[in-house]
Design a protein around this motif. Structure first.
Motif, PDB file in Angstrom:
ATOM      1  N   ASP A   1       6.075  48.799  -8.424  1.00 21.11           N
ATOM      2  CA  ASP A   1       5.476  47.797  -7.528  1.00 21.11           C
ATOM      3  C   ASP A   1       5.281  46.476  -8.253  1.00 21.11           C
ATOM      4  O   ASP A   1       5.556  45.396  -7.708  1.00 21.11           O
ATOM      5  N   ALA A   2       4.795  46.551  -9.510  1.00 18.34           N
ATOM      6  CA  ALA A   2       4.561  45.332 -10.285  1.00 18.34           C
ATOM      7  C   ALA A   2       5.871  44.607 -10.561  1.00 18.34           C
ATOM      8  O   ALA A   2       5.941  43.369 -10.490  1.00 18.34           O
ATOM      9  N   VAL A   3       6.934  45.365 -10.881  1.00 11.48           N
ATOM     10  CA  VAL A   3       8.241  44.751 -11.129  1.00 11.48           C
ATOM     11  C   VAL A   3       8.756  44.081  -9.863  1.00 11.48           C
ATOM     12  O   VAL A   3       9.270  42.949  -9.889  1.00 11.48           O
ATOM     13  N   GLU A   4       8.601  44.723  -8.717  1.00  8.06           N
ATOM     14  CA  GLU A   4       9.056  44.164  -7.440  1.00  8.06           C
ATOM     15  C   GLU A   4       8.268  42.893  -7.104  1.00  8.06           C
ATOM     16  O   GLU A   4       8.837  41.893  -6.666  1.00  8.06           O
ATOM     17  N   TYR A   5       6.972  42.922  -7.339  1.00 11.02           N
ATOM     18  CA  TYR A   5       6.118  41.758  -7.086  1.00 11.02           C
ATOM     19  C   TYR A   5       6.555  40.576  -7.953  1.00 11.02           C
ATOM     20  O   TYR A   5       6.670  39.448  -7.471  1.00 11.02           O
ATOM     21  N   GLN A   6       6.824  40.849  -9.249  1.00 16.23           N
ATOM     22  CA  GLN A   6       7.276  39.797 -10.160  1.00 16.23           C
ATOM     23  C   GLN A   6       8.630  39.239  -9.716  1.00 16.23           C
ATOM     24  O   GLN A   6       8.867  38.041  -9.786  1.00 16.23           O
ATOM     25  N   ARG A   7       9.508  40.096  -9.229  1.00 16.06           N
ATOM     26  CA  ARG A   7      10.817  39.658  -8.742  1.00 16.06           C
ATOM     27  C   ARG A   7      10.653  38.719  -7.540  1.00 16.06           C
ATOM     28  O   ARG A   7      11.322  37.694  -7.435  1.00 16.06           O
TER      29      ARG A   7
ATOM     30  N   ILE B   1       8.048  36.829  -6.902  1.00 15.54           N
ATOM     31  CA  ILE B   1       7.522  35.562  -7.420  1.00 15.54           C
ATOM     32  C   ILE B   1       8.659  34.735  -8.008  1.00 15.54           C
ATOM     33  O   ILE B   1       8.765  33.527  -7.753  1.00 15.54           O
ATOM     34  N   ASP B   2       9.521  35.377  -8.797  1.00 14.34           N
ATOM     35  CA  ASP B   2      10.662  34.672  -9.397  1.00 14.34           C
ATOM     36  C   ASP B   2      11.565  34.070  -8.315  1.00 14.34           C
ATOM     37  O   ASP B   2      12.046  32.942  -8.456  1.00 14.34           O
ATOM     38  N   GLU B   3      11.800  34.818  -7.258  1.00 12.60           N
ATOM     39  CA  GLU B   3      12.658  34.322  -6.175  1.00 12.60           C
ATOM     40  C   GLU B   3      12.023  33.115  -5.494  1.00 12.60           C
ATOM     41  O   GLU B   3      12.708  32.149  -5.150  1.00 12.60           O
ATOM     42  N   LEU B   4      10.700  33.178  -5.290  1.00 12.81           N
ATOM     43  CA  LEU B   4      10.019  32.053  -4.652  1.00 12.81           C
ATOM     44  C   LEU B   4      10.112  30.802  -5.518  1.00 12.81           C
ATOM     45  O   LEU B   4      10.356  29.700  -5.018  1.00 12.81           O
ATOM     46  N   LEU B   5       9.896  30.988  -6.813  1.00 12.56           N
ATOM     47  CA  LEU B   5       9.969  29.837  -7.709  1.00 12.56           C
ATOM     48  C   LEU B   5      11.387  29.294  -7.787  1.00 12.56           C
ATOM     49  O   LEU B   5      11.605  28.085  -7.810  1.00 12.56           O
ATOM     50  N   ALA B   6      12.360  30.159  -7.869  1.00  6.78           N
ATOM     51  CA  ALA B   6      13.754  29.720  -7.973  1.00  6.78           C
ATOM     52  C   ALA B   6      14.230  29.144  -6.646  1.00  6.78           C
ATOM     53  O   ALA B   6      15.050  28.227  -6.623  1.00  6.78           O
ATOM     54  N   GLY B   7      13.702  29.621  -5.553  1.00  2.80           N
ATOM     55  CA  GLY B   7      14.155  29.175  -4.245  1.00  2.80           C
ATOM     56  C   GLY B   7      13.333  28.021  -3.704  1.00  2.80           C
ATOM     57  O   GLY B   7      13.460  27.671  -2.536  1.00  2.80           O
ATOM     58  N   SER B   8      12.516  27.349  -4.487  1.00  3.99           N
ATOM     59  CA  SER B   8      11.673  26.256  -4.002  1.00  3.99           C
ATOM     60  C   SER B   8      12.480  24.988  -3.721  1.00  3.99           C
ATOM     61  O   SER B   8      11.995  24.082  -3.075  1.00  3.99           O
ATOM     62  N   LEU B   9      13.703  24.909  -4.205  1.00  3.71           N
ATOM     63  CA  LEU B   9      14.553  23.743  -3.935  1.00  3.71           C
ATOM     64  C   LEU B   9      15.220  23.919  -2.576  1.00  3.71           C
ATOM     65  O   LEU B   9      15.713  25.000  -2.258  1.00  3.71           O
ATOM     66  N   THR B  10      15.267  22.857  -1.826  1.00  2.00           N
ATOM     67  CA  THR B  10      15.931  22.926  -0.522  1.00  2.00           C
ATOM     68  C   THR B  10      17.426  22.774  -0.726  1.00  2.00           C
ATOM     69  O   THR B  10      17.896  22.431  -1.814  1.00  2.00           O
ATOM     70  N   GLU B  11      18.143  22.931   0.363  1.00  2.00           N
ATOM     71  CA  GLU B  11      19.594  22.793   0.310  1.00  2.00           C
ATOM     72  C   GLU B  11      19.986  21.351  -0.014  1.00  2.00           C
ATOM     73  O   GLU B  11      20.942  21.099  -0.746  1.00  2.00           O
ATOM     74  N   GLU B  12      19.212  20.408   0.494  1.00  2.00           N
ATOM     75  CA  GLU B  12      19.488  18.995   0.222  1.00  2.00           C
ATOM     76  C   GLU B  12      19.302  18.693  -1.260  1.00  2.00           C
ATOM     77  O   GLU B  12      20.094  17.965  -1.862  1.00  2.00           O
ATOM     78  N   ASP B  13      18.249  19.300  -1.861  1.00  2.00           N
ATOM     79  CA  ASP B  13      18.007  19.097  -3.282  1.00  2.00           C
ATOM     80  C   ASP B  13      19.164  19.646  -4.112  1.00  2.00           C
ATOM     81  O   ASP B  13      19.616  19.016  -5.066  1.00  2.00           O
ATOM     82  N   GLU B  14      19.641  20.797  -3.728  1.00  2.00           N
ATOM     83  CA  GLU B  14      20.751  21.402  -4.470  1.00  2.00           C
ATOM     84  C   GLU B  14      22.007  20.564  -4.343  1.00  2.00           C
ATOM     85  O   GLU B  14      22.759  20.393  -5.299  1.00  2.00           O
TER      86      GLU B  14
END
Length: 176
Positions: free
Chosen positions: A108-114, A116-129
């Motif tokens: 569960d902890a590993v999934e939760y951390q994953r 969080i990582d996805e949210l941080l990595a996905g904070s850029l919009t398509e326009e930003d990319e």
């Protein structure tokens, strides 16, 4: 102790056998053949006792070795018993349910951390990319652009001057 006593008995018998043999020779020289025969029969009986004593000593030694080996086996069994008790105590502390619970919590902890990582990595919009990719392409193009070639004619070669950069040749400078 019995073995040592039997060894002492063997020594006494061996010494007695030698004396009786010498005595039987003396009796034969003296002409007392019947007494010599009786003495040799006694000697023969003592030789048989000596053989029996040797067998008993051998049996005793075998028994001592068996006892020593059995004592070693008992120590091994005692060690196995203690090890088994220790394992059982450890199993009581760590039940299968407890281990499964810990593994589940870890997953569960590993999934939760994953997440969080996805949210941080996905904070850029398509326009930003898209903007980042354009900037990367521009930087790459700048590095690939070559400097412009001068359109002016090259200066004429002066005597004693290097064709490159209109400088005096090093050997001429050193000679002067």
């Amino acid at each position: 102790q019995q073995r040592d006593k039997l060894r002492q008995y063997q020594k006494r018998l061996s010494l007695g056998l030698e004396r009786e043999r010498a005595l039987a020779r003396q009796l034969l020289r003296d002409g007392k053949k019947e007494k010599a025969m009786l003495l040799l029969k006694k000697k023969r009986y003592q030789e048989q006792l000596l053989d029996k004593t040797e067998n008993q000593i051998s049996n005793l030694e075998r028994m001592v070795q068996d006892i020593e080996f059995t004592q070693i086996e008992m120590k091994v069994i005692e060690g196995l018993k203690i090890g088994n008790e220790c394992l059982n105590k450890m199993h009581q502390v760590m039940s299968i349910e407890e281990v499964e619970r810990i593994i589940g919590e870890t997953q569960d902890a590993v999934e939760y951390q994953r997440q969080i990582d996805e949210l941080l990595a996905g904070s850029l919009t398509e326009e930003d990319e898209d903007a980042i990719l354009e900037e990367l392409n521009a930087i790459t193009q700048e590095q690939l652009e070559l400097p412009e070639v001068p359109s002016e004619p090259l200066p004429e070669k002066a005597p004693g001057m290097s064709p490159l950069m209109n400088r005096p040749k090093p050997e001429l400078v050193a000679a002067s």
